[in-house]
Design an enzyme around this catalytic site. Structure first.
Site, PDB file in Angstrom:
ATOM      1  N   HIS A   1      64.116  53.572  19.783  1.00 23.14           N
ATOM      2  CA  HIS A   1      65.149  53.373  20.804  1.00 23.14           C
ATOM      3  C   HIS A   1      64.441  53.344  22.151  1.00 23.14           C
ATOM      4  CE1 HIS A   1      68.200  54.015  23.685  1.00 23.14           C
ATOM      5  NE2 HIS A   1      67.919  55.297  23.874  1.00 23.14           N
TER       6      HIS A   1
ATOM      7  N   CYS B   1      72.914  56.542  21.945  1.00 23.16           N
ATOM      8  CA  CYS B   1      71.591  55.920  21.725  1.00 23.16           C
ATOM      9  C   CYS B   1      71.234  55.807  20.246  1.00 23.16           C
ATOM     10  CB  CYS B   1      70.512  56.712  22.442  1.00 23.16           C
ATOM     11  SG  CYS B   1      70.863  56.872  24.185  1.00 23.16           S
TER      12      CYS B   1
ATOM     13  N   ASN C   1      67.152  50.639  29.515  1.00 24.54           N
ATOM     14  CA  ASN C   1      67.673  51.310  28.326  1.00 24.54           C
ATOM     15  C   ASN C   1      69.062  50.728  28.036  1.00 24.54           C
ATOM     16  OD1 ASN C   1      69.031  53.150  26.630  1.00 24.54           O
ATOM     17  ND2 ASN C   1      67.957  54.919  27.475  1.00 24.54           N
TER      18      ASN C   1
HETATM   19  N1  ACO Z   1      64.423  56.983  42.922  1.00 26.45           N
HETATM   20  C1  ACO Z   1      63.757  57.814  43.713  1.00 26.45           C
HETATM   21  N2  ACO Z   1      63.809  59.145  43.599  1.00 26.45           N
HETATM   22  C2  ACO Z   1      64.578  59.650  42.630  1.00 26.45           C
HETATM   23  C3  ACO Z   1      65.315  58.829  41.758  1.00 26.45           C
HETATM   24  C4  ACO Z   1      65.219  57.448  41.940  1.00 26.45           C
HETATM   25  N3  ACO Z   1      65.875  56.563  41.142  1.00 26.45           N
HETATM   26  N4  ACO Z   1      65.980  59.615  40.889  1.00 26.45           N
HETATM   27  C5  ACO Z   1      65.683  60.879  41.196  1.00 26.45           C
HETATM   28  N5  ACO Z   1      64.845  60.913  42.238  1.00 26.45           N
HETATM   29  C6  ACO Z   1      64.262  62.057  42.908  1.00 26.45           C
HETATM   30  C7  ACO Z   1      65.063  63.326  42.702  1.00 26.45           C
HETATM   31  O1  ACO Z   1      66.122  63.401  43.648  1.00 26.45           O
HETATM   32  C8  ACO Z   1      64.009  64.384  42.955  1.00 26.45           C
HETATM   33  O2  ACO Z   1      63.809  64.522  44.332  1.00 26.45           O
HETATM   34  P1  ACO Z   1      63.490  65.968  44.996  1.00 26.45           P
HETATM   35  O3  ACO Z   1      62.193  66.383  44.355  1.00 26.45           O
HETATM   36  O4  ACO Z   1      63.411  65.655  46.423  1.00 26.45           O
HETATM   37  O5  ACO Z   1      64.638  66.835  44.592  1.00 26.45           O
HETATM   38  C9  ACO Z   1      62.747  63.754  42.379  1.00 26.45           C
HETATM   39  O6  ACO Z   1      63.000  62.355  42.309  1.00 26.45           O
HETATM   40  C10 ACO Z   1      62.419  64.272  41.016  1.00 26.45           C
HETATM   41  O7  ACO Z   1      63.611  64.294  40.239  1.00 26.45           O
HETATM   42  P2  ACO Z   1      63.636  64.727  38.761  1.00 26.45           P
HETATM   43  O8  ACO Z   1      65.004  64.539  38.204  1.00 26.45           O
HETATM   44  O9  ACO Z   1      62.985  66.066  38.632  1.00 26.45           O
HETATM   45  O10 ACO Z   1      62.693  63.604  38.188  1.00 26.45           O
HETATM   46  P3  ACO Z   1      61.889  63.560  36.853  1.00 26.45           P
HETATM   47  O11 ACO Z   1      60.473  63.528  37.119  1.00 26.45           O
HETATM   48  O12 ACO Z   1      62.422  64.521  35.845  1.00 26.45           O
HETATM   49  O13 ACO Z   1      62.291  62.106  36.373  1.00 26.45           O
HETATM   50  C11 ACO Z   1      63.702  61.082  34.767  1.00 26.45           C
HETATM   51  C12 ACO Z   1      63.650  61.780  36.087  1.00 26.45           C
HETATM   52  C13 ACO Z   1      63.018  59.742  34.853  1.00 26.45           C
HETATM   53  C14 ACO Z   1      65.170  60.839  34.425  1.00 26.45           C
HETATM   54  C15 ACO Z   1      63.011  61.980  33.712  1.00 26.45           C
HETATM   55  O14 ACO Z   1      63.557  63.277  33.703  1.00 26.45           O
HETATM   56  C16 ACO Z   1      63.071  61.420  32.359  1.00 26.45           C
HETATM   57  O15 ACO Z   1      62.382  60.495  32.052  1.00 26.45           O
HETATM   58  N6  ACO Z   1      63.917  61.995  31.499  1.00 26.45           N
HETATM   59  C17 ACO Z   1      64.175  61.462  30.215  1.00 26.45           C
HETATM   60  C18 ACO Z   1      65.541  60.961  30.253  1.00 26.45           C
HETATM   61  C19 ACO Z   1      65.659  59.598  29.741  1.00 26.45           C
HETATM   62  O16 ACO Z   1      64.735  58.859  29.532  1.00 26.45           O
HETATM   63  N7  ACO Z   1      66.872  59.229  29.505  1.00 26.45           N
HETATM   64  C20 ACO Z   1      67.137  57.967  28.973  1.00 26.45           C
HETATM   65  C21 ACO Z   1      68.544  57.923  28.622  1.00 26.45           C
HETATM   66  S1  ACO Z   1      68.927  59.009  27.364  1.00 26.45           S
HETATM   67  C22 ACO Z   1      68.262  58.384  26.032  1.00 26.45           C
HETATM   68  O17 ACO Z   1      68.264  57.221  25.852  1.00 26.45           O
HETATM   69  C23 ACO Z   1      67.667  59.294  25.105  1.00 26.45           C
END
Ligand code: ACO
Length: 351
Positions: free
Chosen positions: A278, A115, A308
């Protein structure tokens, strides 16, 4: 002598994939994706017809044209991607071939800084221009993520975030005092390397602590180390991400590295005319915007349309903002990125 952006361009594939489209493949919803990431749709390139290199070449042609030079005048290519066409050689030489850059002095370098690849590339280009080694550097950030994602339920937390696209700039020397790259700041910390990574295929052979879960080969087996049958059978050939750790670290590192650049140049957040983060996740960018107290009109967000696009996200967003007249001569443009590695960085450019 400083380094200026002489030309900028971007290209995204025509094929739009909405959040609803993804529900055909995996258990997800438009609401979940929008709420957590801000993403509404992304673009996927067409297999057989497009690749990371071809997307990069399309963006590069626009940047070269806008710089008023011919492809043959490019001395040095820097290609940033985490989704290269081949494991080796890198996309830099493939792009060189596609653009018909045949002069013997030309050189190509691939960088793998995920990234923050574009910010790292900008810093490398800046050093080469300032040292007088090159006069026309083509820096490309391009990704064809759609080829490497897991479209099953298991991969849904990662897959919904990423899209394909490319952005490019041509960098040249400038002797104007009030123009060009003012500073770049680069950082990395490998402590959490595996928390946002594509481990396989690779030649780790089970070496690193904690990679057992990614299906390393039986040490007594000769060969077959790069891709094992277990990796294929157990669906271990796609990226993994510990989302919450990435989120928590990113929202600290973004403001920190921007402040570092401002301090180095004696500027303040109020001096920033436009901030191009980014496009990791809209929630991360909004958090950083609030921390820096920047008004909406100074922040570029287009993750809603493209997802992204990793190394391509900053040049795509900057190119769009420039086309829309949001970046003008004399503006102070602030770039910042954070991602896999972890690696992060910032740049301040007087346009
Ligand atoms: N659709 C529906 N449900 C989903 C999905 C999806 N696509 N993905 C995960 N879930 C579910 C999980 O299975 C989990 O279910 P459970 O509670 O029954 O176990 C629930 O949603 C919550 O999952 P978490 O992983 O805890 O979700 P979170 O609220 O943390 O959101 C996310 C995930 C969006 C990835 C978040 O952690 C985030 O924004 N992280 C930042 C990472 C990021 O932005 N990365 C970008 C790439 S890296 C970079 O560019 C820097």
């Amino acid at each position: 002598m400083k380094t200026k952006i002489a030309g900028i361009g971007h290209y995204v594939p025509e094929n739009i994939v909405t959040n609803d489209d993804l529900t055909q493949f995996m258990d997800t919803t438009d609401e979940w994706i929008r709420e957590r990431t801000g993403i509404e749709e992304r673009r996927y390139a067409t297999k057989h017809k497009e690749s990371t290199t071809s997307l990069g070449a399309k963006a590069a042609k626009i940047a070269i044209d806008r710089a008023g030079i011919k492809p043959e005048e490019v001395d040095f290519i820097i290609f940033a991607t985490l989704s290269p066409d081949y494991y080796f050689p890198g996309c830099g030489v493939l792009l060189q071939r596609e653009l018909g850059i045949t002069k013997s002095e030309a050189a190509a370098l691939d960088i793998r800084n995920q990234c923050s690849g574009f910010v790292y590339g900008l810093s490398i280009a800046d050093q080469f221009i300032k040292s007088g080694m090159y006069k026309n550097i083509l820096l490309v950030g391009a990704e064809m993520h759609s080829m490497g994602l897991d479209f099953s339920d298991e991969g849904r937390a990662v897959t919904v975030i990423f899209g394909d696209g490319a952005g490019a700039v041509v960098l040249q020397p400038t002797d104007k005092e009030d123009q060009g790259i003012l500073t770049t700041c680069l950082h990395s910390d490998g402590t959490h390397a595996e928390e946002l990574a594509m481990i396989n295929p690779g030649s780790h052979g089970g070496y690193h602590l904690g990679v057992e879960k990614f299906g390393y080969p039986d040490p007594s087996t000769p060969g077959g180390v790069f891709v094992t049958q277990k990796m294929v059978d157990d669906n271990m050939l796609s990226p993994n991400m510990t989302g919450q750790l990435v989120f928590k670290t990113a929202v600290v590192k973004f403001p920190e590295v921007i402040k570092e650049a401002l301090d180095k140049t004696g500027l303040t957040t109020e001096d920033i005319d436009i901030f191009v983060p980014h496009q990791a996740n809209l929630r991360i960018s909004q958090f950083v915007q609030r921390t820096l107290k920047l008004p909406d009109e100074k922040v570029v967000n287009n993750i809603q349309k493209y997802g992204n696009t990793t190394a391509a996200s900053i040049p795509i967003a900057m190119s769009e903002a420039w086309e829309q007249g949001r970046i003008k001569e004399g503006n102070l443009v602030c770039l910042a990125a954070f991602g896999s590695g972890f690696t992060w960085g910032s740049a301040l450019i007087r346009w």
